[in-house]
Design a protein around this motif. Structure first.
Motif, PDB file in Angstrom:
ATOM      1  N   HIS A 349      27.104   5.866  54.283  1.00  0.00           N
ATOM      2  CA  HIS A 349      25.384   6.101  54.805  1.00  0.00           C
ATOM      3  C   HIS A 349      25.047   8.010  54.976  1.00  0.00           C
ATOM      4  O   HIS A 349      23.901   8.011  54.809  1.00  0.00           O
ATOM      5  CB  HIS A 349      24.872   5.644  55.898  1.00  0.00           C
ATOM      6  CG  HIS A 349      25.644   5.273  57.064  1.00  0.00           C
ATOM      7  ND1 HIS A 349      26.859   5.153  57.491  1.00  0.00           N
ATOM      8  CD2 HIS A 349      25.884   6.918  58.046  1.00  0.00           C
ATOM      9  CE1 HIS A 349      26.889   5.658  59.326  1.00  0.00           C
ATOM     10  NE2 HIS A 349      26.346   6.592  59.630  1.00  0.00           N
ATOM     11  N   ILE A 350      26.538   8.265  54.567  1.00  0.00           N
ATOM     12  CA  ILE A 350      25.558  10.280  54.464  1.00  0.00           C
ATOM     13  C   ILE A 350      26.489  10.379  53.211  1.00  0.00           C
ATOM     14  O   ILE A 350      27.576  10.036  52.685  1.00  0.00           O
ATOM     15  CB  ILE A 350      26.759  10.598  55.383  1.00  0.00           C
ATOM     16  CG1 ILE A 350      26.710   9.948  57.131  1.00  0.00           C
ATOM     17  CG2 ILE A 350      26.633  12.342  55.472  1.00  0.00           C
ATOM     18  CD1 ILE A 350      24.874  10.711  57.451  1.00  0.00           C
ATOM     19  N   GLN A 351      25.424  11.686  52.769  1.00  0.00           N
ATOM     20  CA  GLN A 351      25.967  11.943  51.303  1.00  0.00           C
ATOM     21  C   GLN A 351      27.048  12.381  50.999  1.00  0.00           C
ATOM     22  O   GLN A 351      27.522  13.257  52.041  1.00  0.00           O
ATOM     23  CB  GLN A 351      24.678  12.960  50.814  1.00  0.00           C
ATOM     24  CG  GLN A 351      23.207  12.449  50.197  1.00  0.00           C
ATOM     25  CD  GLN A 351      22.736  13.409  50.176  1.00  0.00           C
ATOM     26  OE1 GLN A 351      22.049  13.748  50.447  1.00  0.00           O
ATOM     27  NE2 GLN A 351      22.319  13.122  49.090  1.00  0.00           N
ATOM     28  N   HIS A 352      28.179  12.325  49.310  1.00  0.00           N
ATOM     29  CA  HIS A 352      28.864  12.902  49.501  1.00  0.00           C
ATOM     30  C   HIS A 352      28.676  14.711  49.600  1.00  0.00           C
ATOM     31  O   HIS A 352      27.614  14.635  48.602  1.00  0.00           O
ATOM     32  CB  HIS A 352      29.435  12.643  48.368  1.00  0.00           C
ATOM     33  CG  HIS A 352      30.593  12.404  47.593  1.00  0.00           C
ATOM     34  ND1 HIS A 352      31.863  12.323  48.022  1.00  0.00           N
ATOM     35  CD2 HIS A 352      31.105  13.612  46.629  1.00  0.00           C
ATOM     36  CE1 HIS A 352      33.346  12.952  47.488  1.00  0.00           C
ATOM     37  NE2 HIS A 352      32.445  13.659  46.580  1.00  0.00           N
ATOM     38  N   ILE A 353      30.125  14.826  49.447  1.00  0.00           N
ATOM     39  CA  ILE A 353      29.699  16.754  49.246  1.00  0.00           C
ATOM     40  C   ILE A 353      30.548  16.725  47.681  1.00  0.00           C
ATOM     41  O   ILE A 353      31.791  16.719  47.533  1.00  0.00           O
ATOM     42  CB  ILE A 353      30.715  18.042  50.016  1.00  0.00           C
ATOM     43  CG1 ILE A 353      29.806  17.529  51.628  1.00  0.00           C
ATOM     44  CG2 ILE A 353      30.111  18.995  49.803  1.00  0.00           C
ATOM     45  CD1 ILE A 353      30.501  17.946  53.409  1.00  0.00           C
ATOM     46  N   LEU A 354      29.727  17.595  47.198  1.00  0.00           N
ATOM     47  CA  LEU A 354      30.497  17.659  45.306  1.00  0.00           C
ATOM     48  C   LEU A 354      31.186  18.841  45.667  1.00  0.00           C
ATOM     49  O   LEU A 354      31.523  19.825  46.725  1.00  0.00           O
ATOM     50  CB  LEU A 354      29.218  18.250  44.770  1.00  0.00           C
ATOM     51  CG  LEU A 354      28.120  17.233  44.218  1.00  0.00           C
ATOM     52  CD1 LEU A 354      27.353  17.898  43.486  1.00  0.00           C
ATOM     53  CD2 LEU A 354      28.505  15.726  44.333  1.00  0.00           C
ATOM     54  N   GLN A 355      31.773  19.720  44.158  1.00  0.00           N
ATOM     55  CA  GLN A 355      32.959  20.520  45.070  1.00  0.00           C
ATOM     56  C   GLN A 355      31.966  21.891  44.703  1.00  0.00           C
ATOM     57  O   GLN A 355      33.021  22.644  44.364  1.00  0.00           O
ATOM     58  CB  GLN A 355      33.602  20.511  43.008  1.00  0.00           C
ATOM     59  CG  GLN A 355      34.084  19.463  42.546  1.00  0.00           C
ATOM     60  CD  GLN A 355      36.054  19.313  43.602  1.00  0.00           C
ATOM     61  OE1 GLN A 355      36.730  20.711  44.101  1.00  0.00           O
ATOM     62  NE2 GLN A 355      35.617  18.160  44.319  1.00  0.00           N
ATOM     63  N   GLN A 356      30.550  21.587  44.633  1.00  0.00           N
ATOM     64  CA  GLN A 356      30.188  23.114  44.369  1.00  0.00           C
ATOM     65  C   GLN A 356      29.749  23.194  46.094  1.00  0.00           C
ATOM     66  O   GLN A 356      29.269  24.663  46.679  1.00  0.00           O
ATOM     67  CB  GLN A 356      28.627  22.256  43.793  1.00  0.00           C
ATOM     68  CG  GLN A 356      27.995  23.625  43.850  1.00  0.00           C
ATOM     69  CD  GLN A 356      26.156  24.105  42.551  1.00  0.00           C
ATOM     70  OE1 GLN A 356      25.767  22.967  42.848  1.00  0.00           O
ATOM     71  NE2 GLN A 356      26.281  24.421  41.699  1.00  0.00           N
TER      72      GLN A 356
END
Length: 519
Positions: A349-356
């Motif tokens: 329920h927490i957003q995934h952190i992208l490679q950016q």
């Protein structure tokens, strides 16, 4: 006879004087002498005339010595020093102070922080926790934090261990005034950076005698996410012990998250401690702690399916990814046995952190519109192609879709007790971030992290090798310096050049004669 008597008296006086001098010698330990001590003792006996003097003479001698040192004992005695444990207890005593101004009606109002004692009870069943006494102190410290800062919501995020001291971390929602202040501060920093870059460009243009400048331009920095969104959705406060002052951690930017992914450092417990690492980390331990909190939250904050729901509005397309979710008030709970057997029932329920380094992708290839069209055309022709947008897994993605790392499943589930399964709770544990746990029972669910703040690598840590050294300038005959010739070589070269010049002159004369004969 008189002479002998006088001689004996003189010898006795001399021996008495010598013995008195011996008794007047002071001790090196107490700085006292036997003569004065016996004098005081005899005077004490004459004044007090106690019974059985021979039995109490030793005690009287000891009392006389103590009276001599009575005035000096205050300076010789060590003053009591307050220990660190006593100072901490004095600070924690304020947590238990009863607020007389708070009425009974205000206590019955719903509080902005959860029941930490209840959470500690369930965590104790799951085999993880901080102990009842420490959990109670943390509960009182959270109450103090909410009342002093006026936070709308606050929860215990967890505890990150350190080599010198640990961090107790509280997660809270931003206040409206904090959001405005943070946004104004970020805009001011961006404006100052643009002004400094513009000034440097103007100074470089005005200077004519400068050596050739490098035309290399570093890649543009990834902008930080706004307050209340993505990695900066919540604000975090930390303290080393309950009762000590809470310290607010700064917001995090993508560069800090990217650098935190490349290093492994144990925490010391001091926020101002510099991070010495390779690659270098842009900040101190407070910023590194904030980056690790963002990474751990994005990877380990889970809940049963249906506990959270995405806020769908009218007119939204089904394919549009949601970046926020809220607690579902109609959630009725799931069977504990099913939650302990299947990972598909649990979801992020927490957003995934992208490679950016952000939760939402931003296009860095876009240019500002205040430049000329010709310059834009040239830049578009010379610039690289636009990168494809990066899309991460959407919210409420099941844990069963998480990829394995080092042939190890990323999650493990279990029942808190197989003997009394009717009263057990479902527990899920992260193998990727050791120390991250979540439990669920009925309509209740909670996450906590208690660990060193390091990600599992599957093997011993190998620091990255430094880059290869740059090559020297290319070696060739055009730029290589030749060896100076000797005198003999110069004379031989001079003769060869004279012969070539003479032959060239003879050839020119013959050509002129042939032209004249033809005419």
């Amino acid at each position: 006879m008189m002479d002998l008597f006088n001689e004996s008296m003189d010898s006795r006086q001399q021996s008495a004087a010598a013995f008195k001098a011996f008794m007047l010698k002071k001790s090196t330990k107490s700085n006292l002498n036997l003569y004065d001590h016996l004098t005081r003792l005899l005077m004490k006996v004459m004044d007090e005339r106690p019974h059985d003097v021979v039995d109490v003479i030793e005690d009287m001698s000891r009392e006389i010595k103590l009276t001599v040192f009575e005035d000096k004992q205050s300076t010789l005695r060590d003053l009591p020093q307050t220990t660190a444990a006593e100072q901490l207890a004095e600070q924690q005593r304020l947590l238990f102070a009863w607020l007389e101004d708070v009425g009974q009606e205000e206590e019955l109002v719903e509080t902005p922080f959860p029941n930490v004692s209840e959470i500690g009870f369930y965590l104790e069943q799951a085999g993880v926790g901080l102990g009842r006494e420490e959990m109670q102190r943390i509960y009182l410290a959270l109450k103090q934090l909410v009342e002093s800062h006026g936070l709308p919501r606050c929860r215990l995020w967890g505890k990150i261990l350190g080599t010198e001291s640990s961090y107790i971390i509280a997660e809270a929602d931003y206040r409206e005034d904090e959001q405005v202040e943070e946004e104004e501060q970020s805009t001011d920093e961006a404006a100052e950076q643009e002004e400094s870059e513009a000034k440097e460009a103007e100074e470089n243009e005005t200077k004519e005698d400068l050596p050739p400048q490098s035309i290399y331009k570093p890649p543009p920095a990834v902008p930080k996410e706004a307050i209340g969104v993505g990695t900066n959705k919540f604000v975090y406060y930390v303290c080393n012990e309950p009762g000590l002052p809470w310290v607010k951690l700064p917001s995090v930017n993508p560069a800090q998250i990217t650098a935190a992914r490349q290093i492994r450092k144990f925490f010391t417990g001091r926020l101002d401690n510099p991070i010495v690492s390779y690659p270098p980390f842009p900040g101190n331990e407070a910023i590194y702690l904030r980056a690790q909190i963002a990474r751990i939250s994005a990877g380990t904050q889970v809940s049963p399916q249906g506990f959270y729901q995405t806020g769908e509005e009218e007119g939204d397309e089904e394919e549009t990814p949601h970046d926020n979710c809220e607690v579902n008030p109609d959630f009725e709970g799931l069977p504990v046995a099913e939650m302990a057997d299947s990972l598909s029932i649990w979801a992020h329920h927490i957003q995934h952190i992208l490679q950016q380094g952000r939760c939402t992708w931003v296009n860095l290839a876009t240019k500002p519109e205040d430049t000329n069209e010709e310059e834009d055309d040239d830049e578009k022709e010379e610039g690289p192609d636009e990168s494809e947008p990066e899309i991460g897994p959407p919210l409420l993605t099941p844990l069963s879709q998480d990829a394995e790392i080092f042939n190890t499943p990323p999650w493990s589930t279990k029942l808190s007790s197989t003997l009394t399964s009717q009263h057990a709770i479902a527990v899920v544990r992260s193998n990727l971030w050791p120390g991250a746990y979540a439990y669920a029972v009925g309509k209740k669910c909670e996450n906590i992290y208690i660990g060193w703040g390091l990600k599992c690598t599957g093997k011993g840590y190998d620091p990255p090798l430094p880059p290869q050294p740059q090559k020297e300038y290319p070696s060739g005959p055009e730029i290589t310096e030749s060896v100076d010739p000797s005198v003999e070589d110069e004379e031989a070269m001079k003769e060869v050049l004279e012969e070539q010049q003479a032959a060239q002159e003879d050839a020119e004369e013959t050509d002129e004669e042939e032209e004249e004969n033809d005419d």
